[in-house]
Design a protein around this motif. Structure first.
Motif, PDB file in Angstrom:
ATOM      1  N   ARG A 179       0.862  -1.075  -0.041  1.00 13.59           N
ATOM      2  CA  ARG A 179      -0.108   0.020  -0.119  1.00 13.59           C
ATOM      3  C   ARG A 179       0.939   1.359   0.008  1.00 13.59           C
ATOM      4  NH1 ARG A 179      -4.644  -1.699   4.345  1.00 13.59           N
ATOM      5  NH2 ARG A 179      -5.617  -3.348   3.192  1.00 13.59           N
ATOM      6  N   VAL A 180       1.695   1.283   0.907  1.00 14.90           N
ATOM      7  CA  VAL A 180       2.728   2.564   0.836  1.00 14.90           C
ATOM      8  C   VAL A 180       3.534   2.645  -0.595  1.00 14.90           C
ATOM      9  CG1 VAL A 180       5.009   3.242   1.831  1.00 14.90           C
ATOM     10  CG2 VAL A 180       3.401   1.958   3.321  1.00 14.90           C
ATOM     11  N   GLU A 181       3.887   1.771  -1.203  1.00 14.73           N
ATOM     12  CA  GLU A 181       4.524   1.722  -2.577  1.00 14.73           C
ATOM     13  C   GLU A 181       3.664   2.166  -3.433  1.00 14.73           C
ATOM     14  OE1 GLU A 181       6.085  -2.095  -3.189  1.00 14.73           O
ATOM     15  OE2 GLU A 181       7.754  -2.018  -1.921  1.00 14.73           O
ATOM     16  N   HIS A 182       2.294   1.711  -3.307  1.00 12.57           N
ATOM     17  CA  HIS A 182       1.221   2.413  -4.319  1.00 12.57           C
ATOM     18  C   HIS A 182       1.048   3.710  -4.044  1.00 12.57           C
ATOM     19  CE1 HIS A 182      -2.346   2.112  -6.745  1.00 12.57           C
ATOM     20  NE2 HIS A 182      -2.996   2.976  -5.721  1.00 12.57           N
ATOM     21  N   LEU A 183       0.917   4.039  -2.993  1.00  9.36           N
ATOM     22  CA  LEU A 183       0.721   5.536  -2.644  1.00  9.36           C
ATOM     23  C   LEU A 183       1.950   6.382  -2.850  1.00  9.36           C
ATOM     24  CD1 LEU A 183      -1.088   5.210   0.976  1.00  9.36           C
ATOM     25  CD2 LEU A 183      -2.168   5.955  -1.163  1.00  9.36           C
ATOM     26  N   GLU A 184       2.989   5.938  -2.800  1.00  9.95           N
ATOM     27  CA  GLU A 184       4.209   6.786  -3.239  1.00  9.95           C
ATOM     28  C   GLU A 184       4.216   6.856  -4.796  1.00  9.95           C
ATOM     29  OE1 GLU A 184       7.547   4.580  -1.824  1.00  9.95           O
ATOM     30  OE2 GLU A 184       7.550   5.571   0.084  1.00  9.95           O
ATOM     31  N   GLU A 185       3.670   5.964  -5.519  1.00 12.67           N
ATOM     32  CA  GLU A 185       3.602   6.062  -7.042  1.00 12.67           C
ATOM     33  C   GLU A 185       2.722   6.892  -7.558  1.00 12.67           C
ATOM     34  OE1 GLU A 185       2.729   2.143  -8.282  1.00 12.67           O
ATOM     35  OE2 GLU A 185       4.840   1.281  -7.920  1.00 12.67           O
ATOM     36  N   ARG A 186       1.553   7.072  -6.649  1.00  8.61           N
ATOM     37  CA  ARG A 186       0.392   7.948  -6.897  1.00  8.61           C
ATOM     38  C   ARG A 186       1.079   9.442  -6.628  1.00  8.61           C
ATOM     39  NH1 ARG A 186      -5.208   6.380  -4.697  1.00  8.61           N
ATOM     40  NH2 ARG A 186      -5.747   8.244  -5.404  1.00  8.61           N
ATOM     41  N   MET A 187       1.464   9.550  -5.595  1.00  6.93           N
ATOM     42  CA  MET A 187       2.160  10.770  -5.277  1.00  6.93           C
ATOM     43  C   MET A 187       3.370  11.391  -6.295  1.00  6.93           C
ATOM     44  SD  MET A 187       2.741  10.763  -1.210  1.00  6.93           S
ATOM     45  CE  MET A 187       3.832  11.994  -1.219  1.00  6.93           C
ATOM     46  N   GLU A 188       4.284  10.529  -6.870  1.00  5.72           N
ATOM     47  CA  GLU A 188       5.000  10.764  -7.873  1.00  5.72           C
ATOM     48  C   GLU A 188       4.261  11.195  -9.081  1.00  5.72           C
ATOM     49  OE1 GLU A 188       7.554   7.461  -8.190  1.00  5.72           O
ATOM     50  OE2 GLU A 188       8.547   7.908  -6.360  1.00  5.72           O
TER      51      GLU A 188
END
Length: 69
Positions: A17-26
């Protein structure tokens, strides 16, 4: 032992989930318009002028007054 496995699985899910959210933020940051960046820069300058500036002037004034005594 099963509690350790459950915790490990939960940690793996949270990491995904953290990785997914980081991708969305980028992606969101890359879509940021130049006009928005300009507005944020202007806002930061105004905050510096109207909040930090007077506070620094007051502090310097007090220090000068104390040094003059």
């Amino acid at each position: 032992m099963s509690e350790q496995i459950d915790v490990t699985q939960e940690l793996a899910k949270l990491q995904q989930r953290v990785e997914h959210l980081e991708e969305r933020m980028e992606k969101a940051e890359s879509k940021q318009s130049p006009l928005r960046s300009l507005w944020e820069a202007i806002r930061s300058i105004l905050i510096g002028l109207f909040i930090v500036g007077p506070a620094a002037a007051i502090i310097l004034g007090v220090l000068v007054a104390l040094a003059g005594k």
